[in-house]
Design a protein around this motif. Structure first.
Motif, PDB file in Angstrom:
ATOM      1  N   PRO A  68      39.569  11.172  81.523  1.00  0.00           N
ATOM      2  CA  PRO A  68      40.565  10.541  82.261  1.00  0.00           C
ATOM      3  C   PRO A  68      40.815  10.820  83.622  1.00  0.00           C
ATOM      4  O   PRO A  68      41.200  10.226  84.338  1.00  0.00           O
ATOM      5  N   GLU A  69      40.757  12.209  83.751  1.00  0.00           N
ATOM      6  CA  GLU A  69      41.093  12.785  85.068  1.00  0.00           C
ATOM      7  C   GLU A  69      39.775  12.249  85.999  1.00  0.00           C
ATOM      8  O   GLU A  69      40.102  11.976  87.083  1.00  0.00           O
ATOM      9  N   ASP A  70      38.797  12.160  85.652  1.00  0.00           N
ATOM     10  CA  ASP A  70      37.617  11.733  86.336  1.00  0.00           C
ATOM     11  C   ASP A  70      37.881  10.224  86.845  1.00  0.00           C
ATOM     12  O   ASP A  70      37.497   9.880  87.912  1.00  0.00           O
ATOM     13  N   VAL A  71      38.060   9.437  85.700  1.00  0.00           N
ATOM     14  CA  VAL A  71      38.776   7.998  86.245  1.00  0.00           C
ATOM     15  C   VAL A  71      39.584   7.999  87.120  1.00  0.00           C
ATOM     16  O   VAL A  71      39.570   7.168  88.089  1.00  0.00           O
ATOM     17  N   ALA A  72      40.623   8.885  86.974  1.00  0.00           N
ATOM     18  CA  ALA A  72      41.681   8.702  87.866  1.00  0.00           C
ATOM     19  C   ALA A  72      41.321   9.024  89.575  1.00  0.00           C
ATOM     20  O   ALA A  72      41.593   8.276  90.271  1.00  0.00           O
ATOM     21  N   GLU A  73      40.339   9.906  89.419  1.00  0.00           N
ATOM     22  CA  GLU A  73      39.837  10.319  90.700  1.00  0.00           C
ATOM     23  C   GLU A  73      39.009   9.276  91.353  1.00  0.00           C
ATOM     24  O   GLU A  73      39.203   9.074  92.531  1.00  0.00           O
ATOM     25  N   LEU A  74      38.261   8.469  90.347  1.00  0.00           N
ATOM     26  CA  LEU A  74      37.369   7.509  91.065  1.00  0.00           C
ATOM     27  C   LEU A  74      38.200   6.369  91.617  1.00  0.00           C
ATOM     28  O   LEU A  74      37.919   5.691  92.503  1.00  0.00           O
ATOM     29  N   ILE A  75      39.326   6.069  90.892  1.00  0.00           N
ATOM     30  CA  ILE A  75      40.160   5.029  91.177  1.00  0.00           C
ATOM     31  C   ILE A  75      40.776   5.271  92.362  1.00  0.00           C
ATOM     32  O   ILE A  75      40.964   4.552  93.287  1.00  0.00           O
ATOM     33  N   GLY A  76      41.253   6.833  92.680  1.00  0.00           N
ATOM     34  CA  GLY A  76      41.755   7.010  93.852  1.00  0.00           C
ATOM     35  C   GLY A  76      40.921   6.775  95.128  1.00  0.00           C
ATOM     36  O   GLY A  76      41.293   6.489  96.076  1.00  0.00           O
ATOM     37  N   PHE A  77      39.787   7.250  94.722  1.00  0.00           N
ATOM     38  CA  PHE A  77      38.480   6.952  95.774  1.00  0.00           C
ATOM     39  C   PHE A  77      38.425   5.520  96.096  1.00  0.00           C
ATOM     40  O   PHE A  77      38.115   5.223  97.270  1.00  0.00           O
ATOM     41  N   ARG A  78      38.525   4.695  95.029  1.00  0.00           N
ATOM     42  CA  ARG A  78      38.238   2.985  95.313  1.00  0.00           C
ATOM     43  C   ARG A  78      39.440   2.708  96.034  1.00  0.00           C
ATOM     44  O   ARG A  78      39.237   1.758  96.828  1.00  0.00           O
ATOM     45  N   LEU A  79      40.764   3.280  95.885  1.00  0.00           N
ATOM     46  CA  LEU A  79      41.895   2.924  96.715  1.00  0.00           C
ATOM     47  C   LEU A  79      41.630   3.169  98.213  1.00  0.00           C
ATOM     48  O   LEU A  79      41.676   2.287  98.920  1.00  0.00           O
ATOM     49  N   GLY A  80      41.112   4.233  98.496  1.00  0.00           N
ATOM     50  CA  GLY A  80      40.820   4.567  99.895  1.00  0.00           C
ATOM     51  C   GLY A  80      39.853   3.544 100.416  1.00  0.00           C
ATOM     52  O   GLY A  80      39.692   3.454 101.592  1.00  0.00           O
ATOM     53  N   VAL A  81      38.695   3.112  99.666  1.00  0.00           N
ATOM     54  CA  VAL A  81      37.555   2.339 100.130  1.00  0.00           C
ATOM     55  C   VAL A  81      38.073   0.755 100.176  1.00  0.00           C
ATOM     56  O   VAL A  81      37.957   0.118 100.984  1.00  0.00           O
ATOM     57  N   GLU A  82      38.504   0.390  99.066  1.00  0.00           N
ATOM     58  CA  GLU A  82      38.540  -1.001  98.621  1.00  0.00           C
ATOM     59  C   GLU A  82      39.786  -1.645  99.433  1.00  0.00           C
ATOM     60  O   GLU A  82      39.705  -2.751  99.513  1.00  0.00           O
ATOM     61  N   VAL A  83      40.969  -0.898  99.483  1.00  0.00           N
ATOM     62  CA  VAL A  83      41.933  -1.645 100.102  1.00  0.00           C
ATOM     63  C   VAL A  83      41.816  -1.778 101.641  1.00  0.00           C
ATOM     64  O   VAL A  83      42.163  -2.976 102.087  1.00  0.00           O
ATOM     65  N   GLU A  84      40.895  -1.033 102.458  1.00  0.00           N
ATOM     66  CA  GLU A  84      40.516  -1.324 103.743  1.00  0.00           C
ATOM     67  C   GLU A  84      39.484  -2.445 103.664  1.00  0.00           C
ATOM     68  O   GLU A  84      39.489  -3.260 104.329  1.00  0.00           O
ATOM     69  N   ALA A  85      38.640  -2.509 102.653  1.00  0.00           N
ATOM     70  CA  ALA A  85      37.551  -3.473 102.586  1.00  0.00           C
ATOM     71  C   ALA A  85      38.170  -4.939 102.390  1.00  0.00           C
ATOM     72  O   ALA A  85      37.788  -5.719 102.985  1.00  0.00           O
ATOM     73  N   ALA A  86      39.228  -4.939 101.620  1.00  0.00           N
ATOM     74  CA  ALA A  86      39.853  -6.280 101.656  1.00  0.00           C
ATOM     75  C   ALA A  86      40.732  -6.797 102.700  1.00  0.00           C
ATOM     76  O   ALA A  86      40.577  -7.888 102.927  1.00  0.00           O
ATOM     77  N   GLY A  87      41.025  -5.643 103.537  1.00  0.00           N
ATOM     78  CA  GLY A  87      41.957  -6.079 104.932  1.00  0.00           C
ATOM     79  C   GLY A  87      40.489  -6.519 105.769  1.00  0.00           C
ATOM     80  O   GLY A  87      40.665  -7.734 106.542  1.00  0.00           O
ATOM     81  N   LEU A  88      39.556  -5.832 105.858  1.00  0.00           N
ATOM     82  CA  LEU A  88      38.276  -6.397 106.550  1.00  0.00           C
ATOM     83  C   LEU A  88      37.863  -7.526 106.175  1.00  0.00           C
ATOM     84  O   LEU A  88      37.406  -8.415 107.089  1.00  0.00           O
TER      85      LEU A  88
END
Length: 151
Positions: free
Chosen positions: A9-29
């Motif tokens: 579960p900790e790995d999954v939380a870290e992956l989602i945190g990584f995705r937040l950093g990448v995909e939030v900006e991707a959505a804006g772009l």
């Protein structure tokens, strides 16, 4: 990146945190750079998730396809290449899948997930950068919260 090491579960939380950093900006772009055809493809990808049966690899692939299309619509090839390198394993679902509408007809998590994807697609189609980022942030934050409740 080897997602086979994402097992706790900790790995999954870290992956989602990584995705937040990448995909939030991707959505804006994507909201500013997408073509009409790409916006249509993102909307179709969101709609396709509604027709997928729970607990199937097709649902996982449809969800990944949605996020991949957004990355590709950014106008920056590295977003698309990054998501391709992660593959469908980046989509975090509990092994038992979330329940659909409950017995009383209340909206369940699957419906909420579909609505979250549709809100992202709509904001991108509208060219609304702030709303696209906010909708993606909400979706990924909610995903992290849904998964942490399933521990």
């Amino acid at each position: 990146m080897n997602l086979s090491t994402v097992s706790t579960p900790e790995d999954v939380a870290e992956l989602i945190g990584f995705r937040l950093g990448v995909e939030v900006e991707a959505a804006g772009l994507a909201a500013t750079a997408r073509s009409d055809a790409e916006a249509d493809g993102i909307a179709r990808a969101a709609a396709a998730m509604r027709s997928m049966p729970a607990q199937t690899s097709q649902l996982l692939e449809a969800d990944f396809n949605f996020h991949r299309r957004i990355a590709q619509a950014t106008g920056n090839r590295f977003y698309g290449e990054l998501l391709e390198s992660l593959g469908p394993a980046m989509i975090a679902y509990p092994a038992h899948r979330l329940p659909p509408l409950d017995q009383a007809g209340n909206i369940g998590p699957d419906e909420i997930i579909c609505r979250e994807h549709e809100a992202i697609a709509e904001a991108i189609a509208d060219g609304d950068v702030d709303s696209a980022r906010a909708a993606m942030r909400l979706h990924l934050s909610n995903t992290r919260n849904r998964l942490s409740r399933k521990k």
